[in-house]
Scaffold this motif. Structure first.
Motif, PDB file in Angstrom:
ATOM      1  N   ALA A   1     -64.076  37.868 -27.681  1.00 42.04           N
ATOM      2  CA  ALA A   1     -63.027  38.200 -28.673  1.00 42.04           C
ATOM      3  C   ALA A   1     -62.436  37.245 -29.442  1.00 42.04           C
ATOM      4  O   ALA A   1     -61.991  36.200 -28.838  1.00 42.04           O
ATOM      5  N   VAL A   2     -62.028  37.641 -30.636  1.00 36.88           N
ATOM      6  CA  VAL A   2     -61.174  36.883 -31.411  1.00 36.88           C
ATOM      7  C   VAL A   2     -59.836  37.193 -31.223  1.00 36.88           C
ATOM      8  O   VAL A   2     -59.476  38.434 -31.264  1.00 36.88           O
ATOM      9  N   THR A   3     -58.911  36.512 -30.733  1.00 35.59           N
ATOM     10  CA  THR A   3     -57.537  36.619 -30.821  1.00 35.59           C
ATOM     11  C   THR A   3     -56.498  36.360 -31.968  1.00 35.59           C
ATOM     12  O   THR A   3     -56.771  35.315 -32.447  1.00 35.59           O
ATOM     13  N   LEU A   4     -55.675  37.281 -32.487  1.00 36.10           N
ATOM     14  CA  LEU A   4     -54.824  37.337 -33.666  1.00 36.10           C
ATOM     15  C   LEU A   4     -53.439  37.752 -33.432  1.00 36.10           C
ATOM     16  O   LEU A   4     -53.322  38.734 -33.396  1.00 36.10           O
TER      17      LEU A   4
ATOM     18  N   MET B   1     -46.965  29.226 -44.304  1.00 38.51           N
ATOM     19  CA  MET B   1     -46.765  30.569 -45.372  1.00 38.51           C
ATOM     20  C   MET B   1     -45.414  31.171 -45.078  1.00 38.51           C
ATOM     21  O   MET B   1     -45.020  30.992 -43.863  1.00 38.51           O
ATOM     22  N   LYS B   2     -45.017  31.897 -46.105  1.00 38.28           N
ATOM     23  CA  LYS B   2     -43.566  32.609 -45.893  1.00 38.28           C
ATOM     24  C   LYS B   2     -43.850  33.987 -46.824  1.00 38.28           C
ATOM     25  O   LYS B   2     -44.302  33.952 -48.006  1.00 38.28           O
ATOM     26  N   PRO B   3     -43.806  35.095 -45.954  1.00 38.78           N
ATOM     27  CA  PRO B   3     -43.583  35.232 -44.650  1.00 38.78           C
ATOM     28  C   PRO B   3     -44.893  35.034 -43.841  1.00 38.78           C
ATOM     29  O   PRO B   3     -45.903  35.367 -44.254  1.00 38.78           O
ATOM     30  N   GLY B   4     -44.557  34.801 -42.489  1.00 38.07           N
ATOM     31  CA  GLY B   4     -45.680  34.801 -41.600  1.00 38.07           C
ATOM     32  C   GLY B   4     -46.076  33.503 -40.876  1.00 38.07           C
ATOM     33  O   GLY B   4     -46.990  33.329 -40.359  1.00 38.07           O
ATOM     34  N   LYS B   5     -45.245  32.708 -40.925  1.00 37.12           N
ATOM     35  CA  LYS B   5     -45.296  31.494 -40.219  1.00 37.12           C
ATOM     36  C   LYS B   5     -45.627  31.424 -38.555  1.00 37.12           C
ATOM     37  O   LYS B   5     -46.662  30.831 -38.266  1.00 37.12           O
ATOM     38  N   PRO B   6     -45.178  32.269 -37.802  1.00 37.27           N
ATOM     39  CA  PRO B   6     -45.732  32.325 -36.546  1.00 37.27           C
ATOM     40  C   PRO B   6     -46.863  33.092 -36.265  1.00 37.27           C
ATOM     41  O   PRO B   6     -47.002  34.276 -35.690  1.00 37.27           O
ATOM     42  N   LEU B   7     -48.125  32.717 -36.615  1.00 38.30           N
ATOM     43  CA  LEU B   7     -49.452  33.208 -36.533  1.00 38.30           C
ATOM     44  C   LEU B   7     -50.187  32.233 -35.598  1.00 38.30           C
ATOM     45  O   LEU B   7     -50.407  31.112 -35.942  1.00 38.30           O
ATOM     46  N   MET B   8     -50.755  33.012 -34.547  1.00 42.57           N
ATOM     47  CA  MET B   8     -51.754  32.262 -33.807  1.00 42.57           C
ATOM     48  C   MET B   8     -53.192  32.808 -33.763  1.00 42.57           C
ATOM     49  O   MET B   8     -53.268  34.060 -33.788  1.00 42.57           O
ATOM     50  N   ALA B   9     -54.168  31.978 -33.440  1.00 47.84           N
ATOM     51  CA  ALA B   9     -55.392  32.554 -33.523  1.00 47.84           C
ATOM     52  C   ALA B   9     -56.295  31.796 -32.118  1.00 47.84           C
ATOM     53  O   ALA B   9     -55.809  30.533 -31.965  1.00 47.84           O
ATOM     54  N   GLY B  10     -57.083  32.563 -31.555  1.00 40.14           N
ATOM     55  CA  GLY B  10     -57.984  31.808 -30.600  1.00 40.14           C
ATOM     56  C   GLY B  10     -59.118  32.892 -30.292  1.00 40.14           C
ATOM     57  O   GLY B  10     -59.502  33.775 -31.038  1.00 40.14           O
TER      58      GLY B  10
END
Length: 394
Positions: free
Chosen positions: A287-290, A273-282
């Motif tokens: 807890a959910v990390t975003l 996606m643009k903008p927002g490519k460097p997104l991580m989740a785990g």
């Protein structure tokens, strides 16, 4: 790791955790949350035939009158008897009809002299005129609100009139907001050199302001592995840990290794996606990390597409994804590349145009926008007049 399509990334994010625990709270505390179970009517509404207007309760068969007024019915205090042929009862809006009455003659249609009542105009056209029938809104045991529905002000009122004083909802969520970057200083603090006021945390806090969350202020954390790992360790008891900045691949982008050092597991990284490519989740424990990008527009767009839906999902929403609308383009949009694009736009009277700047750090354009214009990957140029999808900005 290849770029994930937005829809696949949203589905994987939702799979990281189940909705939080259920609690029963008073109606005023339930507002804004999602119903954890169906809300069933404990009574019928109206519970009796009521007048919709001020006037006189009569029998339709007695038209065109005249009538003799034998009493009065007010809201909460009805006429105790029944009416016979040629009789009428003065009645007020919301008051129950007397027994045998089936129609309301509004006061503008009648002339009264003492207890004598006559018709001054044509009068009611049909039996039941100006009467709210018992159960016409809802009946005992009807489902008023479905599990997973947002408890809007109107639904809170519906639950109240349905006989409920408390509702089963998911508990409030704890959301930790952590800003990363050596260049950041708190909003309003003195600035020297190339320092930058921290805007993402306050923006995201405001973006979540209408949701049932309690914000844990994680503050500004410098670009040091030990400092970031300590911040994550301190926030591990939150339901959601959100970071902004440091999620890319530069030498100072330490969010990923710091999360791993704190014991987190990474599910995905980088979105198409643009903008927002460097997104991580785990996940870090429960807890959910975003990890959101640091550029303000990128952080805002990814929060709209991922953070708000995640809160809705954990809060028990049956439809956590944002609602997409359509609008007619006022100007031509260029073709897109391999990523979905979310352009800031101005939407009015069914038409939309892109904001003047689409730079991921341009907050003036974001502040003037009221929608994101959704453009799929590999889309051809869109001419003026084409219908496009838009996402209203909360």
């Amino acid at each position: 790791m290849s770029l994930l399509p937005v829809a696949e990334a949203q589905a994987r994010l939702f799979a990281l955790a189940e909705p939080v625990a259920v609690e029963t709270v008073p109606l005023v505390e339930a507002a804004g949350r999602w119903a954890a179970e169906d809300v069933i009517a404990l009574r019928s509404q109206p519970s009796a035939d009521l007048s919709a207007m001020d006037g006189y309760a009569i029998r339709f068969a007695d038209l065109p009158g005249p009538w003799r007024v034998i009493g009065e019915s007010a809201a909460g205090k009805g006429f105790p008897g029944s009416i016979g042929a040629g009789e009428a009862v003065r009645i007020f809006t919301g008051a129950p009809l007397a027994d045998s009455a089936d129609t309301v003659l509004i006061q503008e249609e009648a002339t009264r002299d003492g207890i004598q009542l006559t018709l001054s105009v044509e009068g009611p056209a049909a039996r039941g005129q100006h009467v709210r029938r018992a159960g016409s809104d809802f009946a005992l045991d009807d489902r008023l609100i479905a599990a997973g529905d947002r408890l809007t002000p109107a639904r809170i009122g519906l639950a109240a009139i349905g006989g409920h004083g408390a509702l089963a909802v998911r508990r409030r969520l704890k959301v930790a907001l952590i800003s990363t970057g050596d260049e950041l200083v708190p909003p309003g603090a003195p600035i020297t050199g190339t320092q930058l006021p921290s805007s993402n945390a306050v923006t995201l806090g405001a973006l979540l302001g209408d949701l049932p969350v309690d914000i844990i202020e994680g503050g500004i954390v410098p670009d040091r592995l030990d400092a970031l790992a300590a911040a994550f360790d301190a926030a591990r008891h939150a339901d959601v840990i959100v970071t902004t900045g440091g999620a890319s691949v530069g030498d100072h982008d330490l969010v990923r290794p710091a999360l791993e050092a704190a014991g987190a597991t990474l599910d995905f990284w980088k979105i198409a996606m643009k903008p927002g490519k460097p997104l991580m989740a785990g996940r870090l424990d429960a807890a959910v990390t975003l990890g959101l990008p640091g550029n303000p527009v990128s952080a805002f767009a990814t929060a709209m597409l991922f953070l708000r839906p995640l809160i809705a999902r954990l809060g028990g929403s049956s439809a956590p994804l944002p609602t997409v609308h359509t609008a007619t383009l006022e100007t031509t949009l260029p073709e897109t590349g391999g990523r979905a694009e979310f352009l800031r736009g101005i939407w009015a009277s069914g038409r939309v145009r892109p904001a003047a700047s689409q730079d991921s750090a341009a907050l003036v354009a974001l502040a003037s926008a009221n929608v994101l214009i959704l453009r799929p990957p590999h889309a051809p140029a869109a001419p003026a007049g084409e219908i496009v999808e838009i996402l209203p900005i909360t």
